[in-house]
Design a protein around this motif. Structure first.
Motif, PDB file in Angstrom:
ATOM      1  N   GLU A  45      41.000  44.569  52.076  1.00  0.00           N
ATOM      2  CA  GLU A  45      42.054  45.753  52.029  1.00  0.00           C
ATOM      3  C   GLU A  45      43.206  45.290  52.431  1.00  0.00           C
ATOM      4  OE1 GLU A  45      41.557  48.642  50.133  1.00  0.00           O
ATOM      5  OE2 GLU A  45      39.339  48.293  50.048  1.00  0.00           O
ATOM      6  N   SER A  46      43.366  44.605  53.734  1.00  0.00           N
ATOM      7  CA  SER A  46      44.282  44.161  54.163  1.00  0.00           C
ATOM      8  C   SER A  46      45.004  42.867  53.675  1.00  0.00           C
ATOM      9  CB  SER A  46      44.618  44.057  55.635  1.00  0.00           C
ATOM     10  OG  SER A  46      43.436  43.266  56.035  1.00  0.00           O
ATOM     11  N   ALA A  70      32.003  42.046  46.395  1.00  0.00           N
ATOM     12  CA  ALA A  70      32.693  41.363  45.505  1.00  0.00           C
ATOM     13  C   ALA A  70      33.510  42.147  44.521  1.00  0.00           C
ATOM     14  CB  ALA A  70      31.786  40.492  44.526  1.00  0.00           C
ATOM     15  N   ARG A  71      32.868  43.283  43.869  1.00  0.00           N
ATOM     16  CA  ARG A  71      33.726  44.167  42.948  1.00  0.00           C
ATOM     17  C   ARG A  71      35.128  44.570  43.523  1.00  0.00           C
ATOM     18  NH1 ARG A  71      28.872  47.319  41.775  1.00  0.00           N
ATOM     19  NH2 ARG A  71      27.888  45.801  40.162  1.00  0.00           N
ATOM     20  N   ARG A  72      35.091  45.027  44.856  1.00  0.00           N
ATOM     21  CA  ARG A  72      36.110  45.567  45.506  1.00  0.00           C
ATOM     22  C   ARG A  72      37.185  44.455  45.477  1.00  0.00           C
ATOM     23  NH1 ARG A  72      39.687  49.030  45.400  1.00  0.00           N
ATOM     24  NH2 ARG A  72      40.687  49.485  47.442  1.00  0.00           N
ATOM     25  N   GLY A  73      36.745  43.406  46.088  1.00  0.00           N
ATOM     26  CA  GLY A  73      37.604  42.103  46.002  1.00  0.00           C
ATOM     27  C   GLY A  73      38.435  41.875  44.654  1.00  0.00           C
ATOM     28  N   ARG A  74      37.661  42.109  43.663  1.00  0.00           N
ATOM     29  CA  ARG A  74      38.468  41.889  42.439  1.00  0.00           C
ATOM     30  C   ARG A  74      39.243  42.910  41.709  1.00  0.00           C
ATOM     31  NH1 ARG A  74      35.649  38.333  38.547  1.00  0.00           N
ATOM     32  NH2 ARG A  74      35.771  36.276  39.794  1.00  0.00           N
ATOM     33  N   GLU A  75      38.789  44.136  42.642  1.00  0.00           N
ATOM     34  CA  GLU A  75      39.755  45.345  41.867  1.00  0.00           C
ATOM     35  C   GLU A  75      41.106  44.997  43.016  1.00  0.00           C
ATOM     36  OE1 GLU A  75      36.499  48.684  41.776  1.00  0.00           O
ATOM     37  OE2 GLU A  75      37.775  48.692  43.440  1.00  0.00           O
ATOM     38  N   ASN A  77      42.230  41.767  43.888  1.00  0.00           N
ATOM     39  CA  ASN A  77      42.816  40.611  43.449  1.00  0.00           C
ATOM     40  C   ASN A  77      41.873  40.232  42.358  1.00  0.00           C
ATOM     41  OD1 ASN A  77      43.373  38.053  43.149  1.00  0.00           O
ATOM     42  ND2 ASN A  77      43.363  37.488  45.093  1.00  0.00           N
ATOM     43  N   PRO A  78      42.522  40.534  41.005  1.00  0.00           N
ATOM     44  CA  PRO A  78      41.721  40.136  39.814  1.00  0.00           C
ATOM     45  C   PRO A  78      41.168  38.913  39.498  1.00  0.00           C
ATOM     46  CG  PRO A  78      43.669  41.742  39.240  1.00  0.00           C
ATOM     47  CD  PRO A  78      43.710  41.178  40.768  1.00  0.00           C
ATOM     48  N   THR A  79      42.033  37.704  39.985  1.00  0.00           N
ATOM     49  CA  THR A  79      41.343  36.614  39.678  1.00  0.00           C
ATOM     50  C   THR A  79      40.752  35.909  40.709  1.00  0.00           C
ATOM     51  OG1 THR A  79      43.705  35.501  40.513  1.00  0.00           O
ATOM     52  CG2 THR A  79      43.244  36.230  38.301  1.00  0.00           C
ATOM     53  N   LEU A  80      40.315  36.823  42.000  1.00  0.00           N
ATOM     54  CA  LEU A  80      39.520  36.112  43.242  1.00  0.00           C
ATOM     55  C   LEU A  80      38.355  35.375  42.908  1.00  0.00           C
ATOM     56  CD1 LEU A  80      39.456  36.010  46.489  1.00  0.00           C
ATOM     57  CD2 LEU A  80      37.837  38.161  46.240  1.00  0.00           C
ATOM     58  N   PRO A  81      38.436  34.034  43.072  1.00  0.00           N
ATOM     59  CA  PRO A  81      37.189  33.237  42.883  1.00  0.00           C
ATOM     60  C   PRO A  81      36.019  34.022  43.877  1.00  0.00           C
ATOM     61  CG  PRO A  81      38.817  31.944  43.441  1.00  0.00           C
ATOM     62  CD  PRO A  81      39.383  33.295  43.663  1.00  0.00           C
ATOM     63  N   VAL A  82      34.650  34.178  43.270  1.00  0.00           N
ATOM     64  CA  VAL A  82      33.623  34.787  43.974  1.00  0.00           C
ATOM     65  C   VAL A  82      32.371  33.729  43.726  1.00  0.00           C
ATOM     66  CG1 VAL A  82      32.059  36.771  43.825  1.00  0.00           C
ATOM     67  CG2 VAL A  82      34.481  37.011  43.645  1.00  0.00           C
ATOM     68  N   VAL A  83      31.899  33.598  44.960  1.00  0.00           N
ATOM     69  CA  VAL A  83      30.418  32.773  45.014  1.00  0.00           C
ATOM     70  C   VAL A  83      29.461  33.932  45.912  1.00  0.00           C
ATOM     71  CG1 VAL A  83      29.322  30.821  45.735  1.00  0.00           C
ATOM     72  CG2 VAL A  83      31.513  30.559  45.072  1.00  0.00           C
ATOM     73  N   TYR A  84      28.116  34.127  45.333  1.00  0.00           N
ATOM     74  CA  TYR A  84      27.259  34.786  45.832  1.00  0.00           C
ATOM     75  C   TYR A  84      26.368  33.726  46.374  1.00  0.00           C
ATOM     76  CZ  TYR A  84      29.191  38.690  42.667  1.00  0.00           C
ATOM     77  OH  TYR A  84      29.805  39.467  41.912  1.00  0.00           O
TER      78      TYR A  84
ATOM     79  N   SER B  95      36.749  43.184  37.414  1.00  0.00           N
ATOM     80  CA  SER B  95      35.779  43.621  38.379  1.00  0.00           C
ATOM     81  C   SER B  95      34.673  44.511  38.000  1.00  0.00           C
ATOM     82  CB  SER B  95      36.682  44.546  39.333  1.00  0.00           C
ATOM     83  OG  SER B  95      37.421  45.507  38.355  1.00  0.00           O
ATOM     84  N   GLN B  96      34.596  44.994  36.852  1.00  0.00           N
ATOM     85  CA  GLN B  96      33.516  45.787  36.327  1.00  0.00           C
ATOM     86  C   GLN B  96      32.421  45.040  35.085  1.00  0.00           C
ATOM     87  OE1 GLN B  96      32.924  48.823  37.879  1.00  0.00           O
ATOM     88  NE2 GLN B  96      34.674  48.129  39.114  1.00  0.00           N
TER      89      GLN B  96
END
Lengths: 131, 131, 131, 131, 131, 131
Positions: A45-46, A70-75, A77-84, B95-96
C-alpha cells in the motif's frame, strides 16, 4: 548506480525465505523479506510504485494467501512482475494467478527465482523518471 | 471432420454477441452464445471438458462477472483458452485476469477474437483421445 | 503482387484436405494439396526453397509419416514453417515434432490452420532476393 | 459497437494497397489508405492516439521511407502496433525496424497482414477510457 | 526444502561436463553427470518422471546421439525440458530437435545453460503432488 | 572449450561498466569493455561476426549514441543480440531500439544483464562452423 531494484519476498518458511533472499541479493537486488501476508499488503500500500518485483509464497499463516497479495499488488501497480512459489498449490496457478506471472514449483533451485524475476523485470515497460 | 471445436461466448450486448458468433462460426467454430453469467457457469459445470475456448464479456447483468466465469472455467479445465472482451474493465486485466489469457479491448475488430481464440487453442496441450 | 506464397498441404482424408485448401486459398495462399507422403517428399526435394510453409497430417497411407515429411522439409529448408494436423498422434508432438512447429489437433476450425500458417510465416526470417 | 479500430495503411502500389484495405476491412477494421509518407506523417501528428495500428510499405515515393514513418509513429504513441510490408528491404528489418514490430515479406497472403495486425493489437496494453 | 530439482547432464567431454555440473550445482540443481548415451537412456527409463530437465551433448561415443536421447526422454516425460549443447551439429536443431527445446552452441558461457534450464523449468506445467 | 563467447560492453560510467564486466565475466563470457561510441563502432567494423552480443549504454560522451551503435551492429551482423542499458532514455526504446532487443532500465541488478544476454544468445540462430 546509487540504488538497486527492490524485490518484496513474502515467505513464512525461514529456510526458503533466506535462500531466496541470499540468491536475489547476490544477483544484485535489494530484498525485503516479509513472512506475513498482512505485512506484505501494508508494505505494498505504501510502496507498490517503488517495488520492481513481488515474489510470494501461496500458503501463508494469515487469513490472506499469496493469490490475494499478488492481485492487490497488481491493482496498485498494474505492471508489477509477479513470481509465485508453491508446492501443492502450483496446480491452481492457471485459475488463481495473475497474467504474465511465473509459478515456480517447490522444490526449486535458487536460479529459477533469479531467472524468473530478472526476465519479468526486463520485459516490464520502463517507468518514467520521477522528479 | 465430424465435429467442430466448441467455443462458449458469454456476452449480454446482443449486437456484439451476434458479431462474435458470426465471425467465429465462419472461422469454423461451433459457437454457444450465452448472455448470463449464471448460465455460463452452469454450462461449464456440465461441459468444461468439451469446451475448446471461453470468450467472455466482463460486465454482465448478474451478481457474477466475467472474471469469475473465467476462474471457474479454469478450475474445471486448467488449460482452457480464455479471451476477455471489455471496454472500461480492460485495465483490470493485469490484476483480475487468469494467466495466458487475452484481453480484447472494445471496440474491436471481429478478426481480433478469431485470432485470439485460434492462437490460444493452437498453443493448448493436446487432449488424450476419449473412448 | 505477381505471386502468392506457396503452402504444401499433405492430407489423405479428402474432406479435410479440401477444407484446408479452401481456407488457405481464401486467405491468399497458393495451395498444393498432396495426399501421399512419397509425393510430398518428392515435391520438397525439388521445391523446398520456394515453399513458404508445410501443413501435414501425421498418419499417411505410406511407409512414411508426417513426422518424417517435416524433418526432411527442415533439412532442405531449415526455417520452413511447419504445421501438423492430427487426432490421435497429437500427443506425440513433444517427442516427434520439429522445433517451432505447431500441432493443430483434430477436429479443428479452418481458422486455426490459417492463423498457425500466417503466424509462423510472419516470424520466419526474410529470404534474400534471388536474381 | 459504435466504432471500429482504425488502421493506417501506407502503400504506394495501388493493387497491394487495395488488397490490404479489403482484407482488413472484411476483418472488421476501419482502414485509412495513404500512398505518401508525408501524408502519413501528417495523419499521425494529428491522430496517433486514435490509431490502433500502422501498416507501412518501406520504399515510398517520398524523401521519407517506412522506417521513418514507423519511428515517428512510436514517438507519438509508444505502444503503437507496427507492421512493415517489403520485398527487397525485408532483410533490413533487424537494423531499421522498431521493437515488437512484424515484417511481412512480399509477396504475402492477405491473411498474414490480418493476423499480424490482430495479434499485435491483442498484445498492446489497453488504453484508459477517454471522457 | 528437503530436495533439489534433478538435472541429467549427458556430456562425454570431461571439461565441459564438469563446467556445466559446477554451474548448475551452484545454481541450486542436483546434477547427475553421465558420459554415455546408453547410460543416459537407462537412467531415463527408470527415472524420467523425477527428472526436472535434460541437458545433452549431440555427438556421443555411442551408437546413439543426443537427438535420440532427447526424443526418448520426451516419450517418457512429454513435458521434460530439453537443452542441447553442440558445436557443428547446432545447425541440425531445426530438423532433429524436439519442440520447445533450446540449442546452446559451443563455445558457450555457463550462464547460458543455467538460464536455459531455469527458463524451461519455469515454463513447464506443474506436476501433481505424489503420495 | 577453448574459447568463450565475446560480449562487447559500451558504457562510459566506470562503476557500471565494471559491475557489468564482472557479472558477465563470472557468468562465463569474455567481455570487452569500451567507453566510447567511436571505439565501439570501430570494434564492430572489424569484429561484428565474432561478437556474441552487444550491451550498450544510450548516452555516450560522443557525437554517436547507443541507438546508432546498435543499428550499425545489426547492419554488420543481422542476428546480433542487443541489450540496452539506460535511465532516462529507456522510454525511447519503442521508437529507437532495434527489433528483438532488450532495454534494461537503470538502476538494474547485474543478473538482469546476464539473463538478458544469455536469453538472447540462446535464441539466436546457430552460426555455421568456420574453417
Amino acid at each position: 548506480m546509487d540504488s538497486r531494484p527492490i524485490v518484496l519476498v513474502v515467505e513464512d518458511e525461514p529456510l526458503i525465505g533466506l535462500t531466496v533472499q541470499d540468491a536475489l541479493g547476490e544477483a544484485g537486488y535489494d530484498v525485503r523479506l516479509i513472512s506475513k501476508a498482512v505485512e506484505a499488503l501494508h508494505e505494498m500500500e505504501s510502496a507498490a510504485q517503488v517495488l520492481s518485483a513481488l515474489v510470494t509464497d501461496i500458503r501463508l499463516q494469515d487469513e490472506k494467501d499469496g493469490w490475494e497479495v499478488a492481485r492487490r499488488g497488481r491493482e496498485l501497480n498494474p505492471t508489477l512482475p509477479v513470481v509465485y512459489m508453491s508446492g501443492d498449490s502450483a496446480l491452481d496457478h492457471t485459475s488463481q494467478g495473475v497474467p504474465h506471472s511465473v509459478m515456480v514449483q517447490k522444490p526449486f533451485a535458487a536460479a529459477q527465482i533469479v531467472t524468473a524475476v530478472s526476465t519479468l523485470i526486463n520485459k516490464a515497460p520502463p517507468t518514467p523518471p520521477t522528479d
